[in-house]
Design a protein around this motif. Structure first.
Motif, PDB file in Angstrom:
ATOM      1  N   PHE A  72      35.574  38.322  42.423  1.00  0.00           N
ATOM      2  CA  PHE A  72      34.555  38.108  41.799  1.00  0.00           C
ATOM      3  C   PHE A  72      35.468  36.821  41.375  1.00  0.00           C
ATOM      4  CE2 PHE A  72      30.989  36.935  39.144  1.00  0.00           C
ATOM      5  CZ  PHE A  72      29.782  36.522  40.378  1.00  0.00           C
ATOM      6  N   ALA A  73      36.158  36.774  40.278  1.00  0.00           N
ATOM      7  CA  ALA A  73      36.476  35.502  39.858  1.00  0.00           C
ATOM      8  C   ALA A  73      37.157  34.687  40.694  1.00  0.00           C
ATOM      9  CB  ALA A  73      37.576  35.765  38.951  1.00  0.00           C
ATOM     10  N   PHE A  74      38.125  34.789  42.103  1.00  0.00           N
ATOM     11  CA  PHE A  74      38.596  34.091  43.163  1.00  0.00           C
ATOM     12  C   PHE A  74      37.553  33.537  44.004  1.00  0.00           C
ATOM     13  CE2 PHE A  74      43.015  35.504  43.077  1.00  0.00           C
ATOM     14  CZ  PHE A  74      42.943  34.963  41.942  1.00  0.00           C
ATOM     15  N   MET A  75      35.827  34.070  43.888  1.00  0.00           N
ATOM     16  CA  MET A  75      34.980  34.022  44.475  1.00  0.00           C
ATOM     17  C   MET A  75      34.653  32.485  43.854  1.00  0.00           C
ATOM     18  SD  MET A  75      31.785  35.704  45.815  1.00  0.00           S
ATOM     19  CE  MET A  75      30.461  35.315  44.520  1.00  0.00           C
ATOM     20  N   GLU A  76      34.217  32.616  42.843  1.00  0.00           N
ATOM     21  CA  GLU A  76      33.471  31.652  41.881  1.00  0.00           C
ATOM     22  C   GLU A  76      34.284  30.980  41.904  1.00  0.00           C
ATOM     23  OE1 GLU A  76      30.304  32.345  40.594  1.00  0.00           O
ATOM     24  OE2 GLU A  76      29.764  33.024  42.326  1.00  0.00           O
ATOM     25  N   TYR A  77      34.974  31.050  41.295  1.00  0.00           N
ATOM     26  CA  TYR A  77      36.671  29.835  40.933  1.00  0.00           C
ATOM     27  C   TYR A  77      37.094  29.964  41.562  1.00  0.00           C
ATOM     28  CZ  TYR A  77      33.837  31.470  36.747  1.00  0.00           C
ATOM     29  OH  TYR A  77      32.665  31.490  35.697  1.00  0.00           O
ATOM     30  N   GLY A  78      37.774  30.039  43.218  1.00  0.00           N
ATOM     31  CA  GLY A  78      38.860  29.758  43.687  1.00  0.00           C
ATOM     32  C   GLY A  78      39.708  30.213  43.034  1.00  0.00           C
ATOM     33  N   MET A  79      41.099  29.872  43.515  1.00  0.00           N
ATOM     34  CA  MET A  79      42.555  30.207  43.227  1.00  0.00           C
ATOM     35  C   MET A  79      43.015  30.013  41.820  1.00  0.00           C
ATOM     36  SD  MET A  79      43.005  32.124  45.380  1.00  0.00           S
ATOM     37  CE  MET A  79      45.190  32.686  45.670  1.00  0.00           C
ATOM     38  N   CYS A  80      41.900  31.111  40.806  1.00  0.00           N
ATOM     39  CA  CYS A  80      42.355  31.074  38.874  1.00  0.00           C
ATOM     40  C   CYS A  80      43.300  31.570  38.902  1.00  0.00           C
ATOM     41  CB  CYS A  80      41.219  30.667  38.256  1.00  0.00           C
ATOM     42  SG  CYS A  80      40.437  32.759  38.604  1.00  0.00           S
ATOM     43  N   VAL A  85      41.134  34.634  34.111  1.00  0.00           N
ATOM     44  CA  VAL A  85      40.159  35.363  34.932  1.00  0.00           C
ATOM     45  C   VAL A  85      39.950  37.085  33.005  1.00  0.00           C
ATOM     46  CG1 VAL A  85      40.089  37.841  36.555  1.00  0.00           C
ATOM     47  CG2 VAL A  85      41.243  36.028  37.219  1.00  0.00           C
ATOM     48  N   GLU A  86      41.857  36.224  32.635  1.00  0.00           N
ATOM     49  CA  GLU A  86      41.572  37.555  31.679  1.00  0.00           C
ATOM     50  C   GLU A  86      40.043  36.424  30.781  1.00  0.00           C
ATOM     51  OE1 GLU A  86      44.016  38.790  27.662  1.00  0.00           O
ATOM     52  OE2 GLU A  86      45.039  37.231  29.461  1.00  0.00           O
ATOM     53  N   LYS A  87      40.477  35.012  30.090  1.00  0.00           N
ATOM     54  CA  LYS A  87      39.653  34.491  29.400  1.00  0.00           C
ATOM     55  C   LYS A  87      37.956  34.712  29.752  1.00  0.00           C
ATOM     56  CE  LYS A  87      38.805  30.588  27.404  1.00  0.00           C
ATOM     57  NZ  LYS A  87      39.017  28.207  27.612  1.00  0.00           N
ATOM     58  N   LEU A  88      38.039  34.712  30.962  1.00  0.00           N
ATOM     59  CA  LEU A  88      36.674  35.205  31.882  1.00  0.00           C
ATOM     60  C   LEU A  88      36.050  36.097  31.463  1.00  0.00           C
ATOM     61  CD1 LEU A  88      36.780  33.066  34.894  1.00  0.00           C
ATOM     62  CD2 LEU A  88      35.787  32.492  33.207  1.00  0.00           C
ATOM     63  N   CYS A  89      36.827  37.696  31.330  1.00  0.00           N
ATOM     64  CA  CYS A  89      36.171  39.094  31.175  1.00  0.00           C
ATOM     65  C   CYS A  89      35.352  38.947  29.356  1.00  0.00           C
ATOM     66  CB  CYS A  89      37.673  39.837  31.387  1.00  0.00           C
ATOM     67  SG  CYS A  89      37.470  40.174  33.281  1.00  0.00           S
ATOM     68  N   ARG A  90      36.623  38.150  28.614  1.00  0.00           N
ATOM     69  CA  ARG A  90      36.589  38.561  27.516  1.00  0.00           C
ATOM     70  C   ARG A  90      34.989  37.347  27.117  1.00  0.00           C
ATOM     71  NH1 ARG A  90      40.646  35.831  25.046  1.00  0.00           N
ATOM     72  NH2 ARG A  90      42.115  35.765  26.449  1.00  0.00           N
ATOM     73  N   ASN A  91      34.595  36.289  27.281  1.00  0.00           N
ATOM     74  CA  ASN A  91      33.315  35.737  27.539  1.00  0.00           C
ATOM     75  C   ASN A  91      32.182  35.622  28.713  1.00  0.00           C
ATOM     76  OD1 ASN A  91      35.381  34.684  25.281  1.00  0.00           O
ATOM     77  ND2 ASN A  91      36.114  33.389  26.587  1.00  0.00           N
ATOM     78  N   ASP A  92      32.775  35.908  29.634  1.00  0.00           N
ATOM     79  CA  ASP A  92      31.914  35.609  30.699  1.00  0.00           C
ATOM     80  C   ASP A  92      30.543  36.857  30.885  1.00  0.00           C
ATOM     81  OD1 ASP A  92      30.042  34.920  32.782  1.00  0.00           O
ATOM     82  OD2 ASP A  92      31.053  33.801  33.852  1.00  0.00           O
ATOM     83  N   ILE A  93      29.592  37.173  30.584  1.00  0.00           N
ATOM     84  CA  ILE A  93      28.443  38.358  30.616  1.00  0.00           C
ATOM     85  C   ILE A  93      28.699  38.857  31.514  1.00  0.00           C
ATOM     86  CG2 ILE A  93      26.195  36.884  31.106  1.00  0.00           C
ATOM     87  CD1 ILE A  93      26.723  39.792  28.785  1.00  0.00           C
ATOM     88  N   ARG A  94      28.893  38.072  33.118  1.00  0.00           N
ATOM     89  CA  ARG A  94      29.082  37.845  34.466  1.00  0.00           C
ATOM     90  C   ARG A  94      30.418  39.270  34.659  1.00  0.00           C
ATOM     91  NH1 ARG A  94      28.274  33.115  37.994  1.00  0.00           N
ATOM     92  NH2 ARG A  94      29.924  32.607  36.795  1.00  0.00           N
TER      93      ARG A  94
END
Length: 176
Positions: A72-80, A85-94
């Motif tokens: 999902f992270a690669f789908m939404e933000y490309g190759m990050c 991804v760790e930061k998104l898991c802590r901060n993004d509700i999705r």
């Protein structure tokens, strides 16, 4: 100094307003719901190594949940990066919704999943997901459409057809 059991200073007014269900916060049209629907129809077990004999000191993280988060992270933000991804898991509700109550893993955990647990590359998994979507939704790959209009003309008199260029670009990267 006497100890008190008072909890008066340990909350804020904002905490009282948050709904307890994450689903109420995420917009109904968010891509995470479509992603979850597609992933529910796919069997992810062939993408993982078989390690039933592996015993660790603590329970392993759910590798399928972590793979869904990475995809999902690669789908939404490309190759990050995995730190992102760790930061998104802590901060993004999705991403919290995808983790389903699991604590946000570290970047090293994501790296271990990709390096040690997967049998194929992330790109190959994306191709398999696209093949599934193309098959179930009966996507026409012979024509390029923009806003529902089929491109058949020569644009601006330059003698080239952008539809053929677009078709070649996407057919090489998305098709299995």
């Amino acid at each position: 100094m006497p100890l008190t059991n008072s909890t008066d200073g340990n909350y804020t007014i904002r905490q009282l307003k948050l709904p307890l269900e994450i689903e109420k916060i995420i917009d109904i049209a968010d891509p995470v719901y479509t992603f979850c629907e597609v992933m529910a129809h796919l069997d992810l077990t062939p993408y993982f190594v078989d390690d039933k004999d592996c015993k660790t000191g603590r329970p392993k993280c759910d590798a399928q949940k972590l793979l869904k988060v990475i995809l999902f992270a690669f789908m939404e933000y490309g190759m990050c990066s995995l730190r992102e991804v760790e930061k998104l898991c802590r901060n993004d509700i999705r991403f919290m919704y995808l983790l389903d109550g699991m604590k946000a893993p570290s970047f090293a955990t994501f790296g271990n999943i990709i390096r040690k647990e997967l049998t194929v590359s992330i790109e190959q998994i994306f191709k398999d997901i696209n093949a599934y979507i193309f098959e179930t939704e009966q996507v026409d790959l012979q024509h390029a459409y923009i806003d529902g209009t089929k491109l058949q003309t020569v644009i601006a008199g330059y003698g080239r057809n952008p539809a053929s260029k677009t078709e070649g670009k996407y057919s090489k990267s998305l098709l299995p």
